[in-house]
Scaffold this motif. Structure first.
Motif, PDB file in Angstrom:
ATOM      1  N   ARG A  92     -15.548 -14.731  84.108  1.00 31.48           N
ATOM      2  CA  ARG A  92     -17.000 -14.761  83.153  1.00 31.48           C
ATOM      3  C   ARG A  92     -16.704 -12.605  83.238  1.00 31.48           C
ATOM      4  O   ARG A  92     -17.186 -12.133  82.046  1.00 31.48           O
ATOM      5  CB  ARG A  92     -17.657 -14.846  84.455  1.00 31.48           C
TER       6      ARG A  92
ATOM      7  N   THR B 104     -15.647 -11.864  79.663  1.00 31.82           N
ATOM      8  CA  THR B 104     -15.666 -12.278  78.960  1.00 31.82           C
ATOM      9  C   THR B 104     -17.966 -11.880  78.355  1.00 31.82           C
ATOM     10  O   THR B 104     -18.191 -10.929  77.749  1.00 31.82           O
ATOM     11  CB  THR B 104     -16.616 -13.870  78.721  1.00 31.82           C
ATOM     12  N   GLU B 105     -18.573 -11.422  79.524  1.00 32.98           N
ATOM     13  CA  GLU B 105     -19.407 -10.926  79.699  1.00 32.98           C
ATOM     14  C   GLU B 105     -19.670  -9.483  79.514  1.00 32.98           C
ATOM     15  O   GLU B 105     -20.430  -8.885  79.190  1.00 32.98           O
ATOM     16  CB  GLU B 105     -19.989 -11.167  80.809  1.00 32.98           C
TER      17      GLU B 105
ATOM     18  N   TYR C 155     -24.728  -8.759  81.810  1.00 28.64           N
ATOM     19  CA  TYR C 155     -24.309 -10.206  82.479  1.00 28.64           C
ATOM     20  C   TYR C 155     -25.067 -10.725  84.037  1.00 28.64           C
ATOM     21  O   TYR C 155     -26.270  -9.473  83.660  1.00 28.64           O
ATOM     22  CB  TYR C 155     -23.145  -9.725  83.985  1.00 28.64           C
TER      23      TYR C 155
ATOM     24  N   ALA D 126     -30.524 -11.646  83.209  1.00 32.28           N
ATOM     25  CA  ALA D 126     -29.953 -10.326  82.604  1.00 32.28           C
ATOM     26  C   ALA D 126     -29.571  -9.521  83.002  1.00 32.28           C
ATOM     27  O   ALA D 126     -30.588  -8.859  82.651  1.00 32.28           O
ATOM     28  CB  ALA D 126     -29.084 -10.706  80.917  1.00 32.28           C
TER      29      ALA D 126
END
Length: 206
Positions: free
Chosen positions: A65, A68-69, A82, A95
């Motif tokens: 994560r 990716t984020e 995130y 977010a």
């Protein structure tokens, strides 16, 4: 912290336009406090707390994560987003944005992990023995977190046994009665310099 700040700003970008700086160490070693002081000295550099990325189900299994984020957008020079984890409600929140600033700090246990190191301009290790750090953490969190700490300690032991950070640290940070001492780390990448930061009131300076 002027000497350390100058040193970090001279580093080449490591993640797109960003100089990503990891602040790792055992739980309770003072990472968040030091990262806060360093961020302020870096003109309020953004700080990503890995406590916001980890969760009860993934104390250390969050690298996918994170890459990716956060890492992928920063590498493109775009703002990352995130969802910070709420450790009380046990769910991820709304977010939060993380801009591609010249220096971005990543602090938390595992900030120097294998999957993240290729994207770091520098890795700092809070050099406090694990038993002492854990004792400080338990005292800080109180009796209510006793069960969590029991599970955390074993998870941290397993993590660092398989994916250690300290051997790859560029700088070691040791807390003194007045400020911090910063030493060259085991990686040897940033040279033999040694300097001490002294705290005077709310600020820190060499």
């Amino acid at each position: 912290m002027h000497a350390l700040v100058r040193r970090l700003r001279r580093l080449a970008p490591s993640c797109g336009p960003v100089r990503l700086v990891g602040v790792d160490g055992h739980a309770g070693s003072g990472k968040s406090t030091f990262a806060g002081l360093l961020a302020a000295a870096l003109d309020d550099a953004p700080v990503l707390h890995l406590d916001d990325i980890a969760c009860h189900e993934e104390l250390f299994g969050w690298d996918g994560r994170l890459l990716t984020e956060v890492i992928a957008p920063l590498a493109r020079g775009t703002t990352a987003h995130y969802r910070p984890y709420d450790w009380v409600a046990r769910r991820f929140g709304h977010a939060r944005a993380l801009p591609p600033a010249p220096v971005v700090l990543v602090e938390g246990v595992g900030a120097g992990r294998r999957a993240l190191r290729p994207h770091l301009a520098a890795l700092l290790w809070m050099d406090l023995p694990r038993e002492e750090a854990w004792a400080r953490g338990r005292a800080r969190d109180g009796e209510a977190q006793r069960a969590f700490w029991a599970g955390w300690v074993e998870a941290e032991r397993r993590h660092f046994a398989g994916d250690p950070s300290r051997p790859f640290a560029d700088l070691l940070v040791r807390q003194l009665k007045q400020g911090y001492e910063v030493l060259a780390g085991p990686s040897g990448r940033l040279g033999p310099d040694r300097f001490v930061t002294h705290r005077e009131g709310p600020s820190a300076m060499c």
